[in-house]
Design an enzyme around this catalytic site. Structure first.
Site, short mmCIF file in Angstrom:
data_model
loop_
_atom_site.label_atom_id
_atom_site.label_comp_id
_atom_site.label_asym_id
_atom_site.label_seq_id
_atom_site.Cartn_x
_atom_site.Cartn_y
_atom_site.Cartn_z
CG HIS A 181 -2.68 -0.87 -3.68
ND1 HIS A 181 -3.28 0.33 -3.41
CD2 HIS A 181 -2.59 -1.52 -2.49
CE1 HIS A 181 -3.54 0.41 -2.12
NE2 HIS A 181 -3.13 -0.69 -1.54
CB SER A 194 -0.86 0.06 1.26
OG SER A 194 -1.71 -1.03 1.33
CD GLU A 222 -4.21 3.16 -6.05
OE1 GLU A 222 -4.56 4.34 -5.99
OE2 GLU A 222 -3.61 2.60 -5.10
CG ASN A 240 -3.72 4.30 0.75
OD1 ASN A 240 -4.90 4.34 1.13
ND2 ASN A 240 -3.05 3.19 0.65
N1 LIG Z 1 -5.45 -4.97 4.82
C1 LIG Z 1 -5.73 -4.06 3.91
O1 LIG Z 1 -6.77 -3.37 3.98
C2 LIG Z 1 -4.81 -3.86 2.75
C3 LIG Z 1 -5.30 -3.23 1.60
C4 LIG Z 1 -4.46 -3.09 0.49
C5 LIG Z 1 -3.15 -3.56 0.55
N2 LIG Z 1 -2.70 -4.14 1.70
C6 LIG Z 1 -1.31 -4.64 1.69
O2 LIG Z 1 -1.33 -6.05 1.51
C7 LIG Z 1 -0.24 -6.65 2.19
C8 LIG Z 1 -0.78 -7.70 3.13
O3 LIG Z 1 -1.65 -7.11 4.07
P1 LIG Z 1 -2.72 -7.95 4.91
O4 LIG Z 1 -3.59 -6.98 5.58
O5 LIG Z 1 -3.32 -9.00 4.04
O6 LIG Z 1 -1.75 -8.66 5.99
P2 LIG Z 1 -2.07 -9.94 6.89
O7 LIG Z 1 -1.20 -9.79 8.08
O8 LIG Z 1 -3.53 -10.14 7.05
O9 LIG Z 1 -1.54 -11.16 6.00
C9 LIG Z 1 -0.17 -11.38 5.75
C10 LIG Z 1 0.03 -12.89 5.57
O10 LIG Z 1 1.34 -13.10 5.07
C11 LIG Z 1 1.83 -14.28 5.67
N3 LIG Z 1 3.29 -14.25 5.54
C12 LIG Z 1 4.17 -13.51 6.23
N4 LIG Z 1 5.43 -13.74 5.78
C13 LIG Z 1 5.31 -14.65 4.78
C14 LIG Z 1 6.24 -15.27 3.92
N5 LIG Z 1 7.53 -14.99 3.97
N6 LIG Z 1 5.78 -16.15 3.02
C15 LIG Z 1 4.47 -16.43 2.92
N7 LIG Z 1 3.55 -15.87 3.71
C16 LIG Z 1 3.96 -14.98 4.63
C17 LIG Z 1 1.32 -14.23 7.09
O11 LIG Z 1 1.31 -15.52 7.67
C18 LIG Z 1 -0.08 -13.66 6.87
O12 LIG Z 1 -1.05 -14.67 6.69
C19 LIG Z 1 0.51 -5.52 2.87
O13 LIG Z 1 1.56 -5.11 2.02
C20 LIG Z 1 -0.53 -4.43 2.98
O14 LIG Z 1 0.04 -3.14 3.00
C21 LIG Z 1 -3.51 -4.32 2.79
#
Ligand SMILES: NC(=O)c1ccc[n+]([C@@H]2O[C@H](COP(=O)([O-])OP(=O)(O)OC[C@H]3O[C@@H](n4cnc5c(N)ncnc54)[C@H](O)[C@@H]3O)[C@@H](O)[C@H]2O)c1
Length: 510
Positions: A162, A141, A174, A212
């Site tokens: 994104h 993000s 995005e 954002n």
């Molecule tokens: N949550 C949101 O609203 C949102 C929206 C857009 C983008 N994002 C982006 O998406 C990404 C993930 O966010 P999220 O909210 O899904 O996080 P999350 O914590 O819910 O999920 C992350 C997952 O990655 C796994 N993980 C960690 N290290 C790993 C590895 N080396 N190999 C494989 N799996 C691994 C974890 O076990 C976990 O299940 C981030 O970069 C975040 O900025 C989040």
């Protein structure tokens, strides 16, 4: 400069053309099956692609599988999927804890936590494991896609993709190209996003991208204004929902996004821009440190189960009311119709000064300055009621009750330039003009991104057209004069359009 013109991700530096210019993506990998990754895997599987989902360990893998089964199960229960369709979707996804299983993937999208060191380590591994033609995408993000790409030997094949939360529902993607991304690759990835049923917006690699970058400064400013005591939390929320037409107020949305995530994104924006408005509001730091992260921790700006603040419903006791300012006659008639006695300001028990600018100057000219409040009608639902330092609590209370009687939601606030809604809305519109003016994104893309990414009923440029460029320019000047915040000064383009008598910024676009 017109629609679609310019980009910070210029192609001048792109020297290599991708090996698979046909851009067929049939097998994809999703790394990290958390909130976003599980949703993204579902989106790909629904579009008929074979998906390999990778998690860090078996327990997390089971959780990821559970997310997917749960989400498709809910779709089945709501009648959005048949049992057979659900089975087909789930059948397209295989689960593993081994990155090596991504060796044949055409595209891998990373959705692990937002920590640069984790992403760098993962991309180094992906670069080693994946075939040379594979595209590596990050769902980050706020981190630099360029910096992530630089950890690989194939920066030309790295993009940002994104998605928004929840990925199966939100239509916006995005697509982020960096200065090293191969020519044409962002277009192929955008085509893929369309194939997934999404609407892509392709932009360069700037912190926050479009959504954002425009959303967080607005949310942060709401927190700053709350801290400054401009208005209360629920009043600001109500003002932006009912007055600006946003689906949620800023504090409800901050709680939903997560205050830690919001804080981090503001930090990243500030590091890139050094714009003071991007520096996270101190209250965000305090709440995050206190563990109040928003919905995810049970409480943030809002506490779970907190009693709703009782709305003062007492009947106003003012026997006589005076109305001043533009539109006074019409508003007096409305009050008179509701049973209020309209008199001259000198003898009135309550004086309503219709205005969107501070009213204390008017108060001091009256024999009873304590009886005057500023009144700004926003849209057809909200009434901002500004108390000056001289306003008596009684007058403010009476005005509150009176506005309720005539069917408006009162938003009590202090006597500051542009009160609440416009003080939050205009800088956001100004930021959108600056973004367009800098060549980062087109008018259409910015409008589309904000509508699809935030659920806004209109994009910033549509809102600008509705409000009028001059009104917004003048409001920004007033905000600048009040707060001396450099980025409240109207964008040069906005100023020039008003000076030139151009009615819509769209008239510029070819
Ligand atoms: N949550 C949101 O609203 C949102 C929206 C857009 C983008 N994002 C982006 O998406 C990404 C993930 O966010 P999220 O909210 O899904 O996080 P999350 O914590 O819910 O999920 C992350 C997952 O990655 C796994 N993980 C960690 N290290 C790993 C590895 N080396 N190999 C494989 N799996 C691994 C974890 O076990 C976990 O299940 C981030 O970069 C975040 O900025 C989040």
């Amino acid at each position: 400069m017109g629609a679609g013109a310019g980009s910070s991700g210029g192609s001048a530096f792109s020297v290599r053309w991708g090996e698979s210019m046909a851009g067929t993506f049939e097998t994809v990998g999703v790394v990290g099956l958390g909130t976003m990754g599980a949703g993204i895997a579902e989106v790909f599987a629904r579009a008929g692609l074979a998906v390999t989902g990778v998690e860090a360990d078996p327990a997390a893998l089971e959780r990821g599988r559970g997310h997917l089964e749960g989400s498709t199960g809910r779709a089945l229960a709501r009648g959005k999927l048949t049992e057979a369709e659900r089975a087909e979707i789930l059948g397209r996804v295989s689960f593993t804890t081994s990155l090596e299983d991504l060796a044949d993937a055409d595209l891998v999208i990373e959705a692990i936590p937002e920590v640069m060191d984790y992403k760098r380590a993962l991309f180094t591994d992906l670069d080693r494991v994946c075939k040379p033609s594979a595209v590596l995408a990050t769902n980050t993000s706020s981190l630099s896609v360029t910096a992530i790409a630089a950890t690989t030997t194939r920066p030309g094949r790295v993009v940002g993709m994104h998605f928004f939360n929840p990925a199966p529902v939100m239509r916006l993607v995005e697509v982020v190209r960096t200065v090293t991304t191969d020519d044409g690759l962002a277009g192929e990835v955008a085509d893929l996003a369309r194939r997934l049923g999404k609407t892509p917006v392709t932009v360069g690699d700037r912190a926050g991208f479009v959504v954002n970058r425009l959303l967080l400064p607005y949310l942060n400013q709401a927190a700053v204004l709350l801290e400054n005591g401009l208005a209360g939390r629920d009043d600001i929320d109500a003002a932006m929902r009912l007055g600006a037409g946003f689906p949620m107020g800023p504090f409800a949305l901050l709680d939903l996004i997560g205050l830690d995530t919001s804080y981090e994104i503001c930090e990243v924006l500030f590091r890139e821009t050094r714009d003071r408005r991007h520096a996270p509001a101190p209250i965000l730091r305090e709440l995050v440190t206190a563990g109040r992260l928003g919905r995810k921790s049970g409480e943030g700006f809002h506490r779970a189960e907190e009693p709703r603040s009782p709305s003062p419903h007492e009947k106003p006791s003012a026997a006589s009311v005076a109305v001043l300012g533009e539109g006074a006659e019409e508003f007096s008639a409305r009050l008179s119709g509701a049973g209020f006695k309209i008199v001259d300001p000198e003898g009135a028990e309550l004086v309503l000064a219709l205005s969107h600018t501070p009213v204390v100057e008017r108060a001091v000219r009256l024999p009873h300055p304590d009886r005057l409040v500023g009144l700004h009608l926003v849209g057809d639902q909200v009434a901002e009621i500004a108390s000056t330092v001289l306003t008596s609590p009684d007058a403010a209370r009476v005005a509150h009750g009176l506005l309720r009687i005539i069917g408006r939601t009162p938003v009590p606030c202090r006597d500051r330039a542009e009160f609440v809604v416009d003080a939050l809305l205009y800088p956001y519109l100004n930021d959108a003009v600056r973004m367009y003016e800098s060549g980062y994104a087109s008018i259409e893309d910015i409008d589309t991104a904000m509508k699809l990414g935030c659920g806004y009923p209109a994009g910033p440029f549509e809102t600008l057209d509705r409000l009028g460029l001059e009104t917004v320019r003048d409001g920004l000047r007033a905000l600048y004069a009040e707060y001396r915040e450099p980025s409240f000064a109207p964008a040069p383009l906005l100023d020039q359009l008003v000076t030139a008598g151009v009615r819509s910024i769209r008239d510029l676009a070819p």
